[in-house]
Motif scaffolding. Structure first.
Motif, PDB file in Angstrom:
ATOM      1  N   UNK A 104       0.571  -1.235  -0.164  1.00 18.06           N
ATOM      2  CA  UNK A 104      -0.065   0.107   0.062  1.00 18.06           C
ATOM      3  C   UNK A 104       1.004   1.335   0.113  1.00 18.06           C
ATOM      4  N   UNK A 105       2.132   1.393   0.316  1.00 18.25           N
ATOM      5  CA  UNK A 105       2.980   2.484   0.676  1.00 18.25           C
ATOM      6  C   UNK A 105       3.305   2.987  -0.916  1.00 18.25           C
ATOM      7  N   UNK A 106       3.175   2.186  -1.938  1.00 21.92           N
ATOM      8  CA  UNK A 106       3.131   2.808  -3.395  1.00 21.92           C
ATOM      9  C   UNK A 106       2.071   3.784  -3.709  1.00 21.92           C
ATOM     10  N   UNK A 107       0.872   3.328  -3.301  1.00 21.16           N
ATOM     11  CA  UNK A 107      -0.109   4.166  -3.484  1.00 21.16           C
ATOM     12  C   UNK A 107      -0.050   5.582  -2.679  1.00 21.16           C
ATOM     13  N   UNK A 108       0.529   5.172  -1.324  1.00 19.00           N
ATOM     14  CA  UNK A 108       0.438   6.163  -0.555  1.00 19.00           C
ATOM     15  C   UNK A 108       1.550   7.453  -1.018  1.00 19.00           C
ATOM     16  N   UNK A 109       2.680   6.784  -1.427  1.00 15.74           N
ATOM     17  CA  UNK A 109       3.802   8.092  -2.258  1.00 15.74           C
ATOM     18  C   UNK A 109       3.037   8.619  -3.292  1.00 15.74           C
ATOM     19  N   UNK A 110       2.311   8.024  -4.130  1.00 15.59           N
ATOM     20  CA  UNK A 110       1.779   8.422  -5.290  1.00 15.59           C
ATOM     21  C   UNK A 110       0.818   9.621  -4.799  1.00 15.59           C
ATOM     22  N   UNK A 111       0.000   9.625  -3.680  1.00 18.91           N
ATOM     23  CA  UNK A 111      -0.965  10.815  -3.674  1.00 18.91           C
ATOM     24  C   UNK A 111      -0.345  11.599  -2.337  1.00 18.91           C
ATOM     25  N   UNK A 112       0.799  11.387  -2.247  1.00 28.28           N
ATOM     26  CA  UNK A 112       1.311  12.249  -1.123  1.00 28.28           C
ATOM     27  C   UNK A 112       1.097  13.659  -0.879  1.00 28.28           C
ATOM     28  N   UNK A 113       1.161  14.198  -2.104  1.00 30.44           N
ATOM     29  CA  UNK A 113       0.982  15.814  -1.839  1.00 30.44           C
ATOM     30  C   UNK A 113      -0.411  16.070  -1.287  1.00 30.44           C
ATOM     31  N   UNK A 114      -1.708  15.381  -1.991  1.00 30.51           N
ATOM     32  CA  UNK A 114      -3.152  15.541  -1.550  1.00 30.51           C
ATOM     33  C   UNK A 114      -3.407  14.972  -0.090  1.00 30.51           C
ATOM     34  N   UNK A 115      -2.560  13.879   0.175  1.00 27.35           N
ATOM     35  CA  UNK A 115      -2.911  13.213   1.558  1.00 27.35           C
ATOM     36  C   UNK A 115      -2.335  14.362   2.670  1.00 27.35           C
ATOM     37  N   UNK A 116      -1.093  14.927   2.352  1.00 31.86           N
ATOM     38  CA  UNK A 116      -0.691  15.942   3.393  1.00 31.86           C
ATOM     39  C   UNK A 116      -1.498  17.062   3.739  1.00 31.86           C
ATOM     40  N   UNK A 117      -2.432  17.425   2.624  1.00 28.65           N
ATOM     41  CA  UNK A 117      -3.407  18.461   2.748  1.00 28.65           C
ATOM     42  C   UNK A 117      -4.710  18.005   4.103  1.00 28.65           C
ATOM     43  N   UNK A 118      -4.991  16.666   3.687  1.00 27.72           N
ATOM     44  CA  UNK A 118      -6.062  16.226   4.386  1.00 27.72           C
ATOM     45  C   UNK A 118      -5.656  16.010   5.934  1.00 27.72           C
ATOM     46  N   UNK A 119      -4.578  15.965   6.294  1.00 28.03           N
ATOM     47  CA  UNK A 119      -4.330  15.572   7.707  1.00 28.03           C
ATOM     48  C   UNK A 119      -4.497  16.718   8.378  1.00 28.03           C
ATOM     49  N   UNK A 123       2.552  20.759  11.202  1.00 23.54           N
ATOM     50  CA  UNK A 123       3.357  20.419  10.128  1.00 23.54           C
ATOM     51  C   UNK A 123       4.349  19.420  10.550  1.00 23.54           C
ATOM     52  N   UNK A 124       4.870  19.783  11.954  1.00 23.56           N
ATOM     53  CA  UNK A 124       5.845  18.668  12.385  1.00 23.56           C
ATOM     54  C   UNK A 124       5.276  17.254  12.566  1.00 23.56           C
ATOM     55  N   UNK A 125       4.030  17.365  12.803  1.00 28.19           N
ATOM     56  CA  UNK A 125       3.253  15.987  13.275  1.00 28.19           C
ATOM     57  C   UNK A 125       3.103  15.206  11.691  1.00 28.19           C
ATOM     58  N   UNK A 126       2.823  16.090  10.739  1.00 29.56           N
ATOM     59  CA  UNK A 126       2.525  15.635   9.252  1.00 29.56           C
ATOM     60  C   UNK A 126       3.963  15.015   8.884  1.00 29.56           C
ATOM     61  N   UNK A 127       5.193  15.731   9.222  1.00 24.94           N
ATOM     62  CA  UNK A 127       6.462  15.056   8.864  1.00 24.94           C
ATOM     63  C   UNK A 127       6.380  13.768   9.617  1.00 24.94           C
ATOM     64  N   UNK A 128       6.145  13.840  10.946  1.00 27.41           N
ATOM     65  CA  UNK A 128       6.328  12.405  11.708  1.00 27.41           C
ATOM     66  C   UNK A 128       5.602  11.247  10.981  1.00 27.41           C
ATOM     67  N   UNK A 129       4.366  11.689  10.688  1.00 24.98           N
ATOM     68  CA  UNK A 129       3.602  10.412   9.865  1.00 24.98           C
ATOM     69  C   UNK A 129       4.070   9.993   8.578  1.00 24.98           C
ATOM     70  N   UNK A 130       4.615  10.856   7.864  1.00 26.84           N
ATOM     71  CA  UNK A 130       5.324  10.388   6.602  1.00 26.84           C
ATOM     72  C   UNK A 130       6.448   9.589   6.832  1.00 26.84           C
ATOM     73  N   UNK A 131       7.137  10.189   7.731  1.00 22.23           N
ATOM     74  CA  UNK A 131       8.409   9.550   7.879  1.00 22.23           C
ATOM     75  C   UNK A 131       8.155   8.059   8.575  1.00 22.23           C
ATOM     76  N   UNK A 132       7.182   8.015   9.329  1.00 29.66           N
ATOM     77  CA  UNK A 132       6.718   6.650   9.768  1.00 29.66           C
ATOM     78  C   UNK A 132       6.270   5.826   8.591  1.00 29.66           C
ATOM     79  N   UNK A 133       5.635   6.190   7.713  1.00 31.63           N
ATOM     80  CA  UNK A 133       5.057   5.621   6.605  1.00 31.63           C
ATOM     81  C   UNK A 133       6.214   4.990   5.603  1.00 31.63           C
ATOM     82  N   UNK A 134       7.239   5.994   5.329  1.00 31.16           N
ATOM     83  CA  UNK A 134       8.207   5.735   4.535  1.00 31.16           C
ATOM     84  C   UNK A 134       9.107   4.801   5.004  1.00 31.16           C
ATOM     85  N   UNK A 135       9.237   4.824   6.342  1.00 25.47           N
ATOM     86  CA  UNK A 135      10.117   3.822   7.039  1.00 25.47           C
ATOM     87  C   UNK A 135       9.369   2.451   6.914  1.00 25.47           C
ATOM     88  N   UNK A 136       8.119   2.378   6.845  1.00 23.92           N
ATOM     89  CA  UNK A 136       7.633   1.161   6.903  1.00 23.92           C
ATOM     90  C   UNK A 136       7.447   0.352   5.632  1.00 23.92           C
TER      91      UNK A 136
END
Length: 300
Positions: A104-119, A123-136
């Protein structure tokens, strides 16, 4: 562990919502006193290896997360009806196995810009979430969701009855009452003809919301919308005369609640089912408070 109906769970925005909720439910905000479980039981269960959260060496208990809280309540119910710690240990090993969501991470990265807007985070917490998912994505099952966590989050976000089925041979299944067509033949037949114990995860969540202590923890957990938390706070303060509930289904009559009734239980039922349109609270001082159902994104 039987396969969960993950196809119904991970949509694009829903995947982000699940990560946000995971962060909230993983916060260690419960002290041992908040758990409603004795130290004796916790220590014994720890020695039997059936806790999901354990001490390091001889250190005192640290705080617990809501995930820990819910699992402790599952253990408590199973022990109350005589289920052995050996069987619970087998169920725990399956339920706390990590689900491989790497595809599912491939789809996550594909839609990363619009996903960031929905959170709805800083900004710091968004960075933490994205870092968590990319590490996963890199670590696969080393980072991700457990089956037990997915059971919790579906019960909360889908607002439908969810139960754990624990079979006499140590097998475990998660049963979503309104999703039965998604199960394969073997799982459906095991549900119909097998011997098992059923523990309602939805009831554990409802019981938590009914507990007076939950009023102080809900803002940290974000299990409910802010206006719904405010509603429970008003009921807890006893500063109201009547409550009127208007439902989305116009065929259902408005529900009028008075203080003499079991108000909090009925309100929790309404909130966890999510079928209300708005709720009106009237106080003896003439104040009127409107609670709108603002939940738009549901996992289906």
């Amino acid at each position: 562990m039987d396969k969960l109906p993950l196809d119904s769970f991970f949509g694009t925005k829903d995947f982000v919502k699940s990560v946000e909720l995971q962060m909230q439910l993983s916060k260690e905000i419960f002290t041992p006193k908040d758990l409603g479980v004795t130290y004796t039981n916790i220590t014994y269960w720890d020695k039997q290896g059936i806790l999901s959260s354990q001490r390091e060496g001889d250190a005192k208990w640290r705080n617990f997360s809501f995930i820990d809280y819910a699992w402790l309540k599952v253990i408590e119910e199973l022990r109350d009806i005589g289920i052995s710690t050996k069987l619970i240990k087998e169920a725990k090993d399956s339920l706390f196995e990590l689900v491989d969501v790497k595809p599912l991470y491939k789809e996550f990265k594909k839609h990363l810009p619009e996903l960031r807007q929905t959170m709805s985070f800083t900004e710091a917490e968004k960075d933490e979430i994205i870092e968590l998912m990319l590490a996963g994505e890199k670590k696969g099952k080393e980072k991700g969701f457990t089956y037990f966590y997915l059971t919790l989050i579906q019960s909360i976000l889908l607002k439908q009855p969810v139960s754990l089925l624990i079979f006499k041979d140590g097998g475990v299944a998660t049963w979503f009452e309104n999703k039965s067509p998604l199960y394969d033949k073997d799982t459906s037949e095991a549900k119909l003809y097998g011997t098992y114990v059923s523990i309602s995860i939805s009831k554990i969540i409802k019981d938590f919301l009914l507990d007076d202590r939950s009023v102080f923890l809900l803002p940290k957990l974000q299990l409910l919308e802010p206006n719904e938390i405010r509603l429970l706070e008003l009921i807890h303060s006893d500063n109201y005369d009547s409550i009127t509930i208007h439902f989305k289904d116009k065929k259902i009559k408005n529900l009028e609640l008075k203080k003499t009734q079991d108000t909090k239980k009925k309100i929790v039922d309404v909130l966890t089912e999510g079928a209300y349109q708005d709720i009106v609270i009237k106080s003896h001082k003439g104040m009127v408070t409107h609670i709108q159902n603002t939940v738009k994104v549901m996992l289906d």
